[in-house]
Design an enzyme around this catalytic site. Structure first.
Site, short mmCIF file in Angstrom:
data_model
loop_
_atom_site.label_atom_id
_atom_site.label_comp_id
_atom_site.label_asym_id
_atom_site.label_seq_id
_atom_site.Cartn_x
_atom_site.Cartn_y
_atom_site.Cartn_z
N ARG A 59 0.82 -1.22 0.00
CA ARG A 59 0.00 0.00 0.00
C ARG A 59 0.85 1.26 0.00
O ARG A 59 0.57 2.22 -0.73
CB ARG A 59 -0.95 0.00 1.21
CG ARG A 59 -1.87 1.23 1.27
CD ARG A 59 -2.82 1.13 2.44
NE ARG A 59 -2.12 1.17 3.71
CZ ARG A 59 -1.78 2.30 4.34
NH1 ARG A 59 -2.06 3.47 3.81
NH2 ARG A 59 -1.17 2.26 5.51
N CYS A 115 -7.66 -0.58 11.25
CA CYS A 115 -6.49 -1.20 11.90
C CYS A 115 -6.91 -1.75 13.26
O CYS A 115 -6.87 -2.94 13.49
CB CYS A 115 -5.37 -0.19 12.02
SG CYS A 115 -4.71 0.33 10.42
N CYS A 169 -0.21 -2.17 13.04
CA CYS A 169 0.13 -1.02 13.87
C CYS A 169 1.47 -0.41 13.48
O CYS A 169 2.50 -1.07 13.53
CB CYS A 169 0.16 -1.42 15.34
SG CYS A 169 0.49 -0.04 16.45
N ASP A 170 1.44 0.87 13.12
CA ASP A 170 2.62 1.69 12.92
C ASP A 170 3.08 2.09 14.33
O ASP A 170 2.53 3.01 14.94
CB ASP A 170 2.23 2.91 12.08
CG ASP A 170 3.35 3.92 11.89
OD1 ASP A 170 4.31 3.92 12.69
OD2 ASP A 170 3.25 4.75 10.96
N ASN A 229 -3.43 4.64 19.63
CA ASN A 229 -4.22 3.44 19.94
C ASN A 229 -4.25 3.15 21.43
O ASN A 229 -5.29 2.78 21.99
CB ASN A 229 -3.67 2.24 19.18
CG ASN A 229 -3.59 2.45 17.69
OD1 ASN A 229 -2.56 2.18 17.07
ND2 ASN A 229 -4.65 2.96 17.08
#
Length: 283
Positions: free
Chosen positions: A22, A160, A182-183, A191
């Site tokens: 992506r 996400c 998760c970045d 988060n």
């Protein structure tokens, strides 16, 4: 704070490089991370090894709980995180289902507040949960799900953090939240804050004590262009003690959240942190 730093170090030490289709950027990746937040003890999980901006995270959560579908709505309450995905994501810009500027489509809160049935009517998952918990009911399925594969093409981004599952034991409320991706340097603290606030807020409006929030991440990653900042800057810093969160006690109902609550109804107390780190964001 320690579990966050431990996860960052684990990714650096043991992660595998994966090409992200992506974004076109490589990620150093590990599978499965379990975090927990002690809401009962009010240990608010704000990152202290860099400056964290909690109001934007809470604003985003409020937008989800209200079922917002436009980046303009999120901006109006103090959250800019949807601007890029609504307006700069090439796949979404070329999607015939996009309604125009700032449209996010049927993502996150739209699914939580208006999950579409085959007959065109909708299900308000969140209201069902609040009604049950307010009456002391836990049917083992007090689940808020944003993950609707049948409508992925109707939104700008797959969720996400996709599931929140509430459990009531006696008069104590718990939360299990699951996140597919998760970045870690940039997104995880959002988060963490949202898991904590969601449990604290739902406990308050349903009349229960908050217990712990359990947060499972399936794919935890650091992008290649974030790695140096994490390894050589953030992980070299000593953390401070966790702050506390104060929520306006006048927030009593779901209707309050929908109508008048703002980020100013949430106050962080005793927050100490290091200088900000500007991590790049992958659209």
């Amino acid at each position: 704070m320690k579990q966050y730093l431990d996860l960052c170090q684990r990714i650096i030490d043991t992660g595998t490089w994966v090409q992200n289709k992506r974004t076109g950027i490589k990620c150093l990746t590990v599978i499965n991370a379990d975090l927990e937040y002690d809401v009962a003890a009010n240990k608010f999980p704000m990152i202290t090894t860099r400056k964290s901006y909690y109001k934007a995270a809470i604003a985003e959560l409020l937008g989800y709980l209200r079922g917002y579908d436009s980046a303009e709505q999120f901006r109006a309450i103090g959250c800019n995180t949807w601007n890029a995905n609504a307006n700069e994501n090439e796949a979404w810009l070329n999607n015939p289902n996009r309604k125009g500027e700032d449209d996010m489509g049927r993502v996150y809160g739209v699914q939580g507040r208006a999950w579409m049935r085959p007959d065109g009517s909708t299900v308000d998952q969140l209201k069902k949960i609040i009604d049950n918990l307010s009456n002391g009911i836990d049917d083992r399925a007090e689940i808020l799900s944003f993950y609707n594969p049948g409508e992925f093409d109707l939104g700008c981004l797959r969720p996400c953090m996709h599931t929140h599952h509430f459990s009531l034991l006696g008069d104590t409320l718990y939360l299990n939240s699951e996140q597919r991706s998760c970045d870690v340097p940039l997104g995880l603290n959002f988060n963490q804050i949202q898991c904590f606030v969601l449990l604290a807020l739902v406990a308050q409006i349903t009349g229960h004590k908050a217990g712990k929030a359990y947060h499972k991440i399936v794919n935890a990653h650091i992008y290649e262009n974030q790695l140096e900042l994490m390894r050589d800057v953030q992980l070299k810093r000593e953390p401070f003690e966790s702050p506390q969160l104060r929520i306006n006690p006048k927030i009593k109902t779901l209707g309050d959240i929908e109508s008048w609550v703002t980020v100013d109804d949430f106050e962080v107390i005793g927050y100490e942190c290091h200088e900000p780190i500007k991590y790049p964001f992958a659209v």
